[in-house]
Write a protein that holds these residues in place. Structure first.
Motif, short mmCIF file in Angstrom:
data_model
loop_
_atom_site.label_atom_id
_atom_site.label_comp_id
_atom_site.label_asym_id
_atom_site.label_seq_id
_atom_site.Cartn_x
_atom_site.Cartn_y
_atom_site.Cartn_z
N ASP A 1 19.36 -4.58 -6.81
CA ASP A 1 19.61 -5.60 -7.83
C ASP A 1 20.31 -5.01 -9.05
O ASP A 1 21.05 -5.69 -9.74
CB ASP A 1 18.30 -6.25 -8.27
CG ASP A 1 17.66 -7.06 -7.16
OD1 ASP A 1 18.38 -7.45 -6.22
OD2 ASP A 1 16.44 -7.30 -7.24
N LYS A 2 20.07 -3.71 -9.31
CA LYS A 2 20.61 -3.07 -10.51
C LYS A 2 21.89 -2.28 -10.25
O LYS A 2 22.69 -2.10 -11.15
CB LYS A 2 19.57 -2.12 -11.10
CG LYS A 2 18.32 -2.81 -11.60
CD LYS A 2 17.34 -1.81 -12.14
CE LYS A 2 16.07 -2.50 -12.60
NZ LYS A 2 15.10 -1.56 -13.12
N TRP A 3 22.06 -1.74 -9.05
CA TRP A 3 23.17 -0.83 -8.76
C TRP A 3 23.89 -1.23 -7.48
O TRP A 3 23.29 -1.77 -6.56
CB TRP A 3 22.66 0.60 -8.59
CG TRP A 3 21.84 1.09 -9.73
CD1 TRP A 3 20.47 1.16 -9.79
CD2 TRP A 3 22.31 1.55 -10.99
NE1 TRP A 3 20.08 1.64 -11.01
CE2 TRP A 3 21.19 1.89 -11.77
CE3 TRP A 3 23.58 1.71 -11.54
CZ2 TRP A 3 21.29 2.38 -13.05
CZ3 TRP A 3 23.67 2.21 -12.83
CH2 TRP A 3 22.54 2.54 -13.57
N GLY A 4 25.17 -0.88 -7.40
CA GLY A 4 25.92 -1.07 -6.16
C GLY A 4 25.55 0.02 -5.17
O GLY A 4 24.76 0.90 -5.47
N SER A 5 26.12 -0.04 -3.98
CA SER A 5 25.84 1.02 -3.01
C SER A 5 26.42 2.33 -3.52
O SER A 5 27.33 2.34 -4.35
CB SER A 5 26.40 0.66 -1.63
OG SER A 5 27.80 0.63 -1.67
N GLU A 6 25.90 3.42 -3.01
CA GLU A 6 26.29 4.74 -3.48
C GLU A 6 26.51 5.66 -2.29
O GLU A 6 25.72 5.64 -1.34
CB GLU A 6 25.17 5.30 -4.36
CG GLU A 6 25.37 6.70 -4.83
CD GLU A 6 24.17 7.25 -5.59
OE1 GLU A 6 24.39 8.11 -6.44
OE2 GLU A 6 23.03 6.83 -5.31
N ASP A 7 27.58 6.44 -2.31
CA ASP A 7 27.86 7.44 -1.28
C ASP A 7 27.75 8.82 -1.91
O ASP A 7 28.31 9.06 -2.98
CB ASP A 7 29.28 7.28 -0.72
CG ASP A 7 29.41 6.06 0.16
OD1 ASP A 7 28.49 5.79 0.95
OD2 ASP A 7 30.44 5.38 0.06
#
Length: 109
Positions: A64-70
């Motif tokens: 809810d707070k952050w986009g996906s992360e790689d």
């Protein structure tokens, strides 16, 4: 005089990639992730992913707070995964990887 050759006299242009041997001490208590495979892990409680051998490419699902992360993790590096969060990982290179997935522990201070 012209030179002649046959395909049997040429060395192969590409050799099959062979995974590096993983020492038993690294394998003990760890999971192996072969080349070409991906793993999806969802944390039931706050957990820690630790890379013991190889490198892994990890994608953390959006929240809810952050986009996906790689991120790419190398041997000895770790990542904390919060309860309910899901990650997908795969080996970064052609050698596979070995990792541990354990519950996070809190140090009393």
């Amino acid at each position: 005089m012209a030179a002649a050759y046959t395909t049997s006299s040429l060395s192969p242009l590409s050799l099959p990639v062979r995974a590096a041997a993983v020492p038993p001490a690294v394998r003990r208590g760890a999971w192996q992730l072969p080349v070409g495979q991906a793993a999806s892990l969802k944390a039931a409680s706050t957990s820690v992913l630790r890379v013991r051998q190889g490198r892994v490419w990890v994608t953390r699902d959006a929240t809810d707070k952050w986009g996906s992360e790689d991120v790419v993790l190398a041997p000895g590096e770790s990542m904390t995964v919060e309860a309910g969060q899901r990650i997908v990982m795969e080996p970064w290179d052609g050698f596979g990887a070995t990792y541990t997935w354990d519950a996070a522990t809190t140090l009393a201070g």
